[in-house]
Design a protein around this motif. Structure first.
Motif, PDB file in Angstrom:
ATOM      1  N   VAL A  10      55.042  20.562  36.743  1.00  0.00           N
ATOM      2  CA  VAL A  10      55.396  21.963  36.502  1.00  0.00           C
ATOM      3  C   VAL A  10      55.420  22.171  34.997  1.00  0.00           C
ATOM      4  N   VAL A  11      54.626  23.112  34.519  1.00  0.00           N
ATOM      5  CA  VAL A  11      54.522  23.333  33.070  1.00  0.00           C
ATOM      6  C   VAL A  11      54.632  24.820  32.759  1.00  0.00           C
ATOM      7  N   PRO A  12      55.062  25.152  31.548  1.00  0.00           N
ATOM      8  CA  PRO A  12      55.067  26.571  31.163  1.00  0.00           C
ATOM      9  C   PRO A  12      53.638  27.108  31.085  1.00  0.00           C
ATOM     10  N   ALA A  13      53.483  28.377  31.399  1.00  0.00           N
ATOM     11  CA  ALA A  13      52.184  29.029  31.231  1.00  0.00           C
ATOM     12  C   ALA A  13      51.787  28.962  29.761  1.00  0.00           C
ATOM     13  N   ALA A  14      50.484  28.852  29.503  1.00  0.00           N
ATOM     14  CA  ALA A  14      50.017  28.651  28.127  1.00  0.00           C
ATOM     15  C   ALA A  14      49.590  29.943  27.445  1.00  0.00           C
ATOM     16  N   LEU A  15      49.229  30.943  28.230  1.00  0.00           N
ATOM     17  CA  LEU A  15      48.694  32.172  27.636  1.00  0.00           C
ATOM     18  C   LEU A  15      49.804  33.186  27.404  1.00  0.00           C
ATOM     19  N   GLY A  16      49.597  34.041  26.436  1.00  0.00           N
ATOM     20  CA  GLY A  16      50.624  35.003  26.077  1.00  0.00           C
ATOM     21  C   GLY A  16      50.376  36.393  26.653  1.00  0.00           C
ATOM     22  N   GLN A  17      50.628  37.387  25.840  1.00  0.00           N
ATOM     23  CA  GLN A  17      50.580  38.791  26.256  1.00  0.00           C
ATOM     24  C   GLN A  17      49.230  39.205  26.851  1.00  0.00           C
ATOM     25  N   GLU A  18      48.163  38.547  26.425  1.00  0.00           N
ATOM     26  CA  GLU A  18      46.840  38.994  26.889  1.00  0.00           C
ATOM     27  C   GLU A  18      46.399  38.335  28.197  1.00  0.00           C
ATOM     28  N   ALA A  19      47.248  37.505  28.773  1.00  0.00           N
ATOM     29  CA  ALA A  19      46.868  36.774  29.987  1.00  0.00           C
ATOM     30  C   ALA A  19      46.427  37.712  31.107  1.00  0.00           C
ATOM     31  N   GLY A  20      47.104  38.847  31.250  1.00  0.00           N
ATOM     32  CA  GLY A  20      46.762  39.789  32.312  1.00  0.00           C
ATOM     33  C   GLY A  20      45.340  40.302  32.168  1.00  0.00           C
ATOM     34  N   LEU A  21      44.917  40.572  30.935  1.00  0.00           N
ATOM     35  CA  LEU A  21      43.543  41.024  30.687  1.00  0.00           C
ATOM     36  C   LEU A  21      42.543  39.895  30.962  1.00  0.00           C
ATOM     37  N   VAL A  22      42.890  38.697  30.524  1.00  0.00           N
ATOM     38  CA  VAL A  22      41.980  37.560  30.706  1.00  0.00           C
ATOM     39  C   VAL A  22      41.746  37.296  32.199  1.00  0.00           C
ATOM     40  N   GLY A  23      42.822  37.314  32.980  1.00  0.00           N
ATOM     41  CA  GLY A  23      42.696  37.067  34.422  1.00  0.00           C
ATOM     42  C   GLY A  23      41.935  38.171  35.130  1.00  0.00           C
ATOM     43  N   ALA A  24      42.182  39.417  34.737  1.00  0.00           N
ATOM     44  CA  ALA A  24      41.449  40.536  35.347  1.00  0.00           C
ATOM     45  C   ALA A  24      39.956  40.405  35.061  1.00  0.00           C
ATOM     46  N   ALA A  25      39.626  40.021  33.831  1.00  0.00           N
ATOM     47  CA  ALA A  25      38.213  39.859  33.481  1.00  0.00           C
ATOM     48  C   ALA A  25      37.557  38.738  34.284  1.00  0.00           C
ATOM     49  N   ALA A  26      38.323  37.683  34.571  1.00  0.00           N
ATOM     50  CA  ALA A  26      37.761  36.535  35.298  1.00  0.00           C
ATOM     51  C   ALA A  26      37.249  36.929  36.688  1.00  0.00           C
ATOM     52  N   LEU A  27      37.821  37.967  37.284  1.00  0.00           N
ATOM     53  CA  LEU A  27      37.339  38.416  38.597  1.00  0.00           C
ATOM     54  C   LEU A  27      35.870  38.817  38.515  1.00  0.00           C
ATOM     55  N   VAL A  28      35.463  39.293  37.323  1.00  0.00           N
ATOM     56  CA  VAL A  28      34.076  39.721  37.107  1.00  0.00           C
ATOM     57  C   VAL A  28      33.236  38.595  36.505  1.00  0.00           C
ATOM     58  N   VAL A  29      33.803  37.888  35.532  1.00  0.00           N
ATOM     59  CA  VAL A  29      33.032  36.883  34.783  1.00  0.00           C
ATOM     60  C   VAL A  29      32.788  35.622  35.616  1.00  0.00           C
ATOM     61  N   ALA A  30      33.756  35.229  36.426  1.00  0.00           N
ATOM     62  CA  ALA A  30      33.649  33.966  37.154  1.00  0.00           C
ATOM     63  C   ALA A  30      33.914  34.160  38.647  1.00  0.00           C
ATOM     64  N   PRO A  31      33.059  34.988  39.292  1.00  0.00           N
ATOM     65  CA  PRO A  31      33.309  35.300  40.706  1.00  0.00           C
ATOM     66  C   PRO A  31      33.197  34.084  41.613  1.00  0.00           C
ATOM     67  N   GLY A  32      32.428  33.066  41.209  1.00  0.00           N
ATOM     68  CA  GLY A  32      32.304  31.874  42.050  1.00  0.00           C
ATOM     69  C   GLY A  32      33.652  31.217  42.284  1.00  0.00           C
ATOM     70  N   SER A  33      34.551  31.342  41.320  1.00  0.00           N
ATOM     71  CA  SER A  33      35.879  30.756  41.465  1.00  0.00           C
ATOM     72  C   SER A  33      36.943  31.771  41.884  1.00  0.00           C
ATOM     73  N   TYR A  34      36.747  33.036  41.481  1.00  0.00           N
ATOM     74  CA  TYR A  34      37.876  33.968  41.583  1.00  0.00           C
ATOM     75  C   TYR A  34      37.614  35.237  42.393  1.00  0.00           C
ATOM     76  N   TRP A  35      36.443  35.341  42.991  1.00  0.00           N
ATOM     77  CA  TRP A  35      36.196  36.561  43.766  1.00  0.00           C
ATOM     78  C   TRP A  35      35.460  36.213  45.050  1.00  0.00           C
ATOM     79  N   SER A  36      36.047  36.540  46.176  1.00  0.00           N
ATOM     80  CA  SER A  36      35.433  36.192  47.460  1.00  0.00           C
ATOM     81  C   SER A  36      35.076  37.416  48.271  1.00  0.00           C
ATOM     82  N   ALA A  37      35.455  38.592  47.799  1.00  0.00           N
ATOM     83  CA  ALA A  37      35.419  39.757  48.692  1.00  0.00           C
ATOM     84  C   ALA A  37      34.076  40.485  48.686  1.00  0.00           C
ATOM     85  N   GLY A  38      33.036  39.905  48.103  1.00  0.00           N
ATOM     86  CA  GLY A  38      31.701  40.488  48.185  1.00  0.00           C
ATOM     87  C   GLY A  38      31.498  41.648  47.240  1.00  0.00           C
TER      88      GLY A  38
END
Lengths: 346, 346
Positions: free
Chosen positions: A318-346
């Motif tokens: 169990v570790v503290p999260a590493a990203l700061g205030q911008e984590a929400g933007l980074v994760g939202a972008a990943a749905l588009v940038v890395a769909p193979g890992s983070y998007w299954s809904a077609g």
């Protein structure tokens, strides 16, 4: 220009928009406070003003959105708990109309934070992890076999509603003894207030330790003023009182310390259950309360190691999260940038 | 001939081998009792004798194995709890040497039962489910997004070690308050014995109901003989005492009823946690204790509905497993026949 993804992060405290590159770097961003009590139109206009100000290029690769739940998923009609102005608001559809011809994808904000930690934070390269947020609520996102798990309705990862005390206190969900009922910041503060702690007081020396040793604890600074503040109980729903509680615990206040211990143990117990069920490698914890450090992580580890005894579960970290205030933007972008890992809904 | 898969199901009570077709039908099978206290060689010879007897065709499509845990996975060196003769026994490797040139795949027996229910049983077509077994232990397998979840070490699905009572009784894993500590058959029987129930007695009228109503309960038949049996406490580790307990509960014995209620509520609580974390559509429950029917499923549903209150979790359904004795073979075969859904380890 098509290499940039527009990311949108909608929370009860702030709205953020940003342009994120294919490596997860935030090229530019804008932030505004969530209009308190705003109706549907005021909320939408806050968002569109941010987008106008960001000067979004014509050819973005897509739009990724994180938003407080609940929502229908993947269509993305949102009803965020902390924004009564949006009830069934077609957020994804409205943004898709504004940015035609590119994928527009949405997920719960806690899920986006978990995705961010897996993609670019403390969970990089870890196949099986739970990314948690402990703040006004307790949420999370689940990554198994290197892929985001959605569950049947896009709601997998709700660790906050794992039961840690079947006979425990009522939870906002209507259940009882959920992790969130115990460990959410405002819940913790309310528990402490009931036992005589007051968020307006100066930090005190630990009453029970006065005669027993040198453990006065670190002082994290003077207590903020607040004599004209509302009565203690009135504050129980505010994040400020939870921050105050963490500061008092750091200063050695016994009730505040007991509250943090209680939260930490509840977190450790729920994580042990998740470790057994999902055979996890790692848990990351972010959110305001996680900044209490050892006061929270100490009892968390203690309860986790008591309960996660079956051989395979012992390896969990169990570790503290590493990203700061911008984590929400980074994760939202990943749905588009890395769909193979983070998007299954077609 | 290449259309048939050889399935092997290794348990503490019986060994089974069978030929399973691409549709999940068991064309032929052989069963033998597990040699009690058998050493490594005796156990292996029991298996090879069964295989010789089955007359396995030269060209099987592959070999699928289900075996009691723990094991290293996916290499499949097994150390089944109930078979001390095998400790780190290279079961997969030994079978691969006997059947060269085809895939030889292994998983935990509870995982194979879950796979069987998803492939050909009560979970057909359901994307997100937990398949559970409640018997001498409490185990399971997790299917999310239509695919078997392995977790980091092949151990995902261990619902038996979800914590349902943090201050509860010690568990065999070294933890405390695990579902399995409460709801495994022998644990339940031991709990009832401590409160005065005896597995050797005839079913009795419910003591507390004698003067209060007509609820004498159905009589499921005469109690088996057993006057020369060992003392009640001695029986606590036997599955027979759990069957006796279920029969007594059906006959209205108040302690037996309370034990079944206790197990049912623990199951419902753990399922609520799994539903929140994994956003499940369905849970199937098989194993000896599940045959207690409403005596178990009634309190299970009650606790589940009390705790699974967050909107998306309310849809979850809990149903009895649909497949019978051959489920272990069917699930083991699925590792070979349907790898797209049930095999990730290459």
């Amino acid at each position: 220009m098509g290499d940039l993804t527009l990311a949108v992060d909608i929370g009860g405290t702030k709205f953020a928009v940003g342009l994120v590159d294919a490596g997860g770097g935030v090229a530019e961003s804008r932030v505004a406070a969530t209009p308190p009590g705003g109706d549907a139109r005021a909320l939408w206009e806050t968002l569109t003003a941010l987008l106008d100000d960001l000067d979004v290029p014509d050819a973005v690769a897509g739009v990724g959105i994180g938003c407080g739940g609940p929502m229908t998923w993947p269509d993305g009609a949102v009803s965020p708990l902390n924004m009564p102005g949006w009830r069934g608001f077609p957020l994804r559809e409205r943004l898709a109309a504004r940015f035609p011809g590119v994928p527009v994808r949405i997920h719960n904000d806690a899920v986006c934070l978990a995705v961010a930690e897996h993609w670019r934070g403390a969970g990089r390269g870890v196949p099986n992890m739970l990314g948690m947020v402990v703040s006004t609520g307790v949420g999370g996102g689940l990554i198994l076999g290197g892929r985001l798990v959605d569950g049947g309705t896009g709601n997998a990862g709700h660790i906050g509603h794992v039961v840690v005390d079947p006979a425990g206190q009522p939870c906002g969900c209507g259940g009882r003894g959920c992790l969130e009922a115990i460990a959410r910041g405002p819940g913790l503060a309310a528990w402490a207030v009931e036992r005589g702690w007051s968020p307006a007081e100066e930090p005190r020396e630990p009453a029970t330790a006065t005669d027993t040793g040198p453990d006065t604890g670190p002082d994290t600074g003077p207590a903020p003023g607040g004599a004209d503040g509302p009565k203690a109980r009135y504050l129980e729903a505010t994040a400020a009182s939870a921050r105050r509680l963490a500061a008092d615990a750091a200063a050695g206040h016994p009730i505040a310390l007991e509250a943090m211990t209680r939260a930490g143990r509840a977190l450790g117990t729920a994580i042990a259950s998740a470790a057994a069920l999902c055979d996890l490698d790692l848990v990351t914890i972010g959110g305001g309360l996680s900044q209490a450090g050892p006061l929270l992580f100490g009892p968390l580890e203690e309860a986790l190691r008591e309960h996660a005894r079956i051989t395979f579960a012992r390896r969990i970290r169990v570790v503290p999260a590493a990203l700061g205030q911008e984590a929400g933007l980074v994760g939202a972008a990943a749905l588009v940038v890395a769909p193979g890992s983070y998007w299954s809904a077609g």
